[in-house]
Design a protein around this motif. Structure first.
Motif, mmCIF file in Angstrom:
data_model
loop_
_atom_site.group_PDB
_atom_site.id
_atom_site.type_symbol
_atom_site.label_atom_id
_atom_site.label_comp_id
_atom_site.label_asym_id
_atom_site.label_seq_id
_atom_site.Cartn_x
_atom_site.Cartn_y
_atom_site.Cartn_z
ATOM 1 N N MET A 35 8.179 142.677 4.139
ATOM 2 C CA MET A 35 6.829 142.308 4.528
ATOM 3 C C MET A 35 6.896 141.187 5.563
ATOM 4 S SD MET A 35 3.668 141.454 1.966
ATOM 5 C CE MET A 35 2.952 143.058 1.651
ATOM 6 N N ALA A 36 5.858 141.036 6.333
ATOM 7 C CA ALA A 36 5.799 140.025 7.382
ATOM 8 C C ALA A 36 5.902 138.616 6.815
ATOM 9 C CB ALA A 36 4.495 140.183 8.159
ATOM 10 N N ALA A 37 6.235 137.677 7.692
ATOM 11 C CA ALA A 37 6.373 136.277 7.285
ATOM 12 C C ALA A 37 5.041 135.636 6.944
ATOM 13 C CB ALA A 37 7.065 135.479 8.386
ATOM 14 N N ILE A 38 3.960 136.270 7.336
ATOM 15 C CA ILE A 38 2.638 135.758 7.014
ATOM 16 C C ILE A 38 1.764 136.949 6.620
ATOM 17 C CG2 ILE A 38 1.906 135.821 9.425
ATOM 18 C CD1 ILE A 38 0.256 133.248 8.813
ATOM 19 N N VAL A 39 1.023 136.784 5.544
ATOM 20 C CA VAL A 39 0.232 137.888 4.995
ATOM 21 C C VAL A 39 -1.179 137.397 4.713
ATOM 22 C CG1 VAL A 39 -0.021 139.481 3.041
ATOM 23 C CG2 VAL A 39 2.257 138.938 3.918
ATOM 24 N N ARG A 40 -2.151 138.249 4.970
ATOM 25 C CA ARG A 40 -3.542 137.964 4.613
ATOM 26 C C ARG A 40 -4.115 139.207 3.968
ATOM 27 N NH1 ARG A 40 -8.555 139.043 6.620
ATOM 28 N NH2 ARG A 40 -10.151 137.516 6.089
ATOM 29 N N LYS A 41 -4.630 139.056 2.764
ATOM 30 C CA LYS A 41 -5.292 140.143 2.057
ATOM 31 C C LYS A 41 -6.556 139.587 1.419
ATOM 32 C CE LYS A 41 -1.498 143.223 0.897
ATOM 33 N NZ LYS A 41 -1.039 144.142 -0.152
ATOM 34 N N SER A 42 -7.500 140.478 1.120
ATOM 35 C CA SER A 42 -8.754 140.054 0.510
ATOM 36 C C SER A 42 -8.952 140.761 -0.822
ATOM 37 C CB SER A 42 -9.926 140.385 1.433
ATOM 38 O OG SER A 42 -11.153 140.174 0.767
ATOM 39 N N PHE A 43 -9.350 140.024 -1.835
ATOM 40 C CA PHE A 43 -9.695 140.648 -3.115
ATOM 41 C C PHE A 43 -10.910 141.563 -2.964
ATOM 42 C CE2 PHE A 43 -7.297 137.039 -4.963
ATOM 43 C CZ PHE A 43 -6.421 137.768 -5.748
ATOM 44 N N GLN A 65 -11.257 143.729 -0.726
ATOM 45 C CA GLN A 65 -10.675 145.031 -0.370
ATOM 46 C C GLN A 65 -9.340 145.161 -1.096
ATOM 47 O OE1 GLN A 65 -11.746 143.072 2.643
ATOM 48 N NE2 GLN A 65 -13.707 143.982 2.182
ATOM 49 N N ALA A 66 -9.380 145.030 -2.414
ATOM 50 C CA ALA A 66 -8.177 145.029 -3.248
ATOM 51 C C ALA A 66 -7.419 146.349 -3.135
ATOM 52 C CB ALA A 66 -8.567 144.776 -4.703
ATOM 53 N N ASP A 67 -6.119 146.288 -3.424
ATOM 54 C CA ASP A 67 -5.290 147.492 -3.446
ATOM 55 C C ASP A 67 -5.682 148.401 -4.603
ATOM 56 O OD1 ASP A 67 -3.719 146.725 -1.203
ATOM 57 O OD2 ASP A 67 -2.564 145.386 -2.500
ATOM 58 N N GLU A 68 -6.189 147.798 -5.683
ATOM 59 C CA GLU A 68 -6.614 148.562 -6.865
ATOM 60 C C GLU A 68 -7.687 147.777 -7.607
ATOM 61 O OE1 GLU A 68 -4.724 150.393 -11.013
ATOM 62 O OE2 GLU A 68 -3.411 149.357 -9.600
ATOM 63 N N LEU A 97 -6.783 143.934 -7.958
ATOM 64 C CA LEU A 97 -5.358 143.632 -7.776
ATOM 65 C C LEU A 97 -4.944 143.720 -6.319
ATOM 66 C CD1 LEU A 97 -3.558 145.557 -10.652
ATOM 67 C CD2 LEU A 97 -3.711 143.094 -10.364
ATOM 68 N N ILE A 98 -4.102 142.777 -5.936
ATOM 69 C CA ILE A 98 -3.443 142.791 -4.637
ATOM 70 C C ILE A 98 -1.950 142.844 -4.911
ATOM 71 C CG2 ILE A 98 -2.905 141.405 -2.610
ATOM 72 C CD1 ILE A 98 -5.759 140.364 -2.688
ATOM 73 N N GLN A 99 -1.260 143.774 -4.269
ATOM 74 C CA GLN A 99 0.185 143.894 -4.416
ATOM 75 C C GLN A 99 0.875 143.035 -3.360
ATOM 76 O OE1 GLN A 99 1.536 145.369 -6.992
ATOM 77 N NE2 GLN A 99 -0.425 146.192 -7.702
ATOM 78 N N THR A 100 1.869 142.259 -3.803
ATOM 79 C CA THR A 100 2.657 141.416 -2.905
ATOM 80 C C THR A 100 4.135 141.674 -3.154
ATOM 81 O OG1 THR A 100 2.973 139.505 -4.357
ATOM 82 C CG2 THR A 100 0.865 139.632 -3.177
ATOM 83 N N ALA A 159 2.122 141.671 -8.475
ATOM 84 C CA ALA A 159 0.667 141.777 -8.398
ATOM 85 C C ALA A 159 -0.003 140.425 -8.620
ATOM 86 C CB ALA A 159 0.157 142.777 -9.432
ATOM 87 N N VAL A 160 -1.061 140.171 -7.862
ATOM 88 C CA VAL A 160 -1.922 139.008 -8.055
ATOM 89 C C VAL A 160 -3.311 139.570 -8.321
ATOM 90 C CG1 VAL A 160 -2.888 136.927 -7.019
ATOM 91 C CG2 VAL A 160 -0.535 137.605 -6.495
ATOM 92 N N GLY A 161 -3.970 139.031 -9.338
ATOM 93 C CA GLY A 161 -5.256 139.592 -9.708
ATOM 94 C C GLY A 161 -6.384 138.586 -9.726
ATOM 95 N N ARG A 162 -7.571 139.122 -9.451
ATOM 96 C CA ARG A 162 -8.821 138.390 -9.647
ATOM 97 C C ARG A 162 -9.614 139.184 -10.676
ATOM 98 N NH1 ARG A 162 -13.352 138.243 -5.036
ATOM 99 N NH2 ARG A 162 -13.313 140.468 -5.526
#
Length: 122
Positions: A1-9, A11-14, A27-30, A34-37
């Motif tokens: 994965m890239a050295a810098i990542v931006r994701k939004s809960f 638009q979660a992966d699941e 859930l956001i996959q890293t 997984a990191v969850g809200r």
């Protein structure tokens, strides 16, 4: 994965809904897992809204997280308990029940315990 990542809960992966419309897990996959809200609605309780999915007597996930809003009571299988609120760091071992305190929606972020959370037992 890239050295810098931006994701939004937002638009979660699941997204996994809780029983009876009492919330959801985004859930956001890293690369680190997984990191969850989780968004818990008033009236949510683990034994009522997650236990049927998990198939265990108590929550067997270990949680390391942060409470964004709302209040949650956690009671370990041995009876020890803690109540968490906005701004609190939480670290909870497996073997507990939990429920929302009051009538405010509760939002929690978790870096360790949401990968399999609210996922139907196989």
């Amino acid at each position: 994965m890239a050295a810098i990542v931006r994701k939004s809960f937002d638009q979660a992966d699941e997204t996994r809904p809780f029983a009876d419309g009492k919330g959801r897990l985004d859930l956001i996959q890293t690369d680190g897992g997984a990191v969850g809200r989780a968004v818990f609605e008033p009236g949510w309780r683990w034994t009522e809204h997650i236990k049927p999915l998990a198939g265990t007597d108590s929550c067997q996930a270990a949680h390391t997280g942060y409470m964004v809003s709302g209040r949650m009571k956690v009671v370990m299988d041995d009876g020890t308990s803690e109540e968490y609120g906005p701004g609190d760091f939480m670290q909870i071992e497996p073997g507990h029940d939990a429920w929302i305190v009051g009538d405010e929606q509760c939002v929690a972020l978790d870096w360790t315990g949401f990968g399999q959370y609210a996922k139907p037992a196989s």
